[in-house]
Motif scaffolding. Sequence first.
Motif, PDB file in Angstrom:
ATOM      1  N   MET A   1       0.814  -1.181   0.000  1.00  7.90           N
ATOM      2  CA  MET A   1       0.000   0.000   0.000  1.00  7.90           C
ATOM      3  C   MET A   1       0.873   1.266   0.000  1.00  7.90           C
ATOM      4  N   ILE A   2       1.947   1.228   0.762  1.00  8.42           N
ATOM      5  CA  ILE A   2       2.833   2.396   0.814  1.00  8.42           C
ATOM      6  C   ILE A   2       3.522   2.600  -0.526  1.00  8.42           C
ATOM      7  N   SER A   3       3.903   1.509  -1.174  1.00  9.07           N
ATOM      8  CA  SER A   3       4.575   1.646  -2.465  1.00  9.07           C
ATOM      9  C   SER A   3       3.642   2.223  -3.521  1.00  9.07           C
ATOM     10  N   ALA A   4       2.368   1.910  -3.448  1.00 11.02           N
ATOM     11  CA  ALA A   4       1.407   2.481  -4.397  1.00 11.02           C
ATOM     12  C   ALA A   4       1.260   3.984  -4.186  1.00 11.02           C
ATOM     13  N   ALA A   5       1.236   4.416  -2.948  1.00 14.00           N
ATOM     14  CA  ALA A   5       1.138   5.845  -2.652  1.00 14.00           C
ATOM     15  C   ALA A   5       2.394   6.587  -3.109  1.00 14.00           C
ATOM     16  N   ALA A   7       4.418   5.625  -5.524  1.00 11.94           N
ATOM     17  CA  ALA A   7       4.418   5.623  -6.998  1.00 11.94           C
ATOM     18  C   ALA A   7       3.490   6.704  -7.537  1.00 11.94           C
ATOM     19  N   ALA A   8       2.346   6.875  -6.918  1.00 13.72           N
ATOM     20  CA  ALA A   8       1.426   7.930  -7.345  1.00 13.72           C
ATOM     21  C   ALA A   8       2.032   9.311  -7.115  1.00 13.72           C
ATOM     22  N   ALA A   9       2.695   9.500  -5.998  1.00 15.48           N
ATOM     23  CA  ALA A   9       3.334  10.791  -5.721  1.00 15.48           C
ATOM     24  C   ALA A   9       4.461  11.073  -6.706  1.00 15.48           C
ATOM     25  N   MET A  10       5.253  10.059  -7.029  1.00 18.12           N
ATOM     26  CA  MET A  10       6.342  10.239  -7.996  1.00 18.12           C
ATOM     27  C   MET A  10       5.805  10.566  -9.380  1.00 18.12           C
ATOM     28  N   ALA A  11       4.720   9.930  -9.767  1.00 25.82           N
ATOM     29  CA  ALA A  11       4.115  10.208 -11.071  1.00 25.82           C
ATOM     30  C   ALA A  11       3.574  11.631 -11.122  1.00 25.82           C
ATOM     31  N   SER A  12       2.986  12.089 -10.041  1.00 26.23           N
ATOM     32  CA  SER A  12       2.460  13.453  -9.996  1.00 26.23           C
ATOM     33  C   SER A  12       3.581  14.480 -10.085  1.00 26.23           C
ATOM     34  N   VAL A  13       4.651  14.260  -9.359  1.00 24.80           N
ATOM     35  CA  VAL A  13       5.788  15.184  -9.400  1.00 24.80           C
ATOM     36  C   VAL A  13       6.422  15.186 -10.786  1.00 24.80           C
ATOM     37  N   SER A  14       6.555  14.023 -11.385  1.00 23.63           N
ATOM     38  CA  SER A  14       7.136  13.927 -12.726  1.00 23.63           C
ATOM     39  C   SER A  14       6.293  14.672 -13.753  1.00 23.63           C
ATOM     40  N   SER A  15       4.981  14.523 -13.676  1.00 20.83           N
ATOM     41  CA  SER A  15       4.126  15.216 -14.631  1.00 20.83           C
ATOM     42  C   SER A  15       4.150  16.725 -14.402  1.00 20.83           C
TER      43      SER A  15
END
Length: 66
Positions: A1-5, A7-15
């Motif tokens: 669950m923590i890894s999914a959160a 990954a979502a944060a990293m994708a948001s920062v990247s975009s």
Amino acid sequence: MISAALAAAMASVSSCINAASMVCVNDVYRPYLARQKPDGHYLAAGRLTSLAIALLMAGGAWLFYL
């Protein structure tokens, strides 16, 4: 669950970094500072802009840490 959160944060920062870089290059750099250059020039400018924005974001996060 923590890894999914994370990954979502990293994708948001990247975009966010990519969108800000695109806006800087296409809306400011290309029409006002470097007209009629080859596409490779704008690609390099976008990469440098992405790096600068990432460093600014990291610096802002570091300021919150203080």
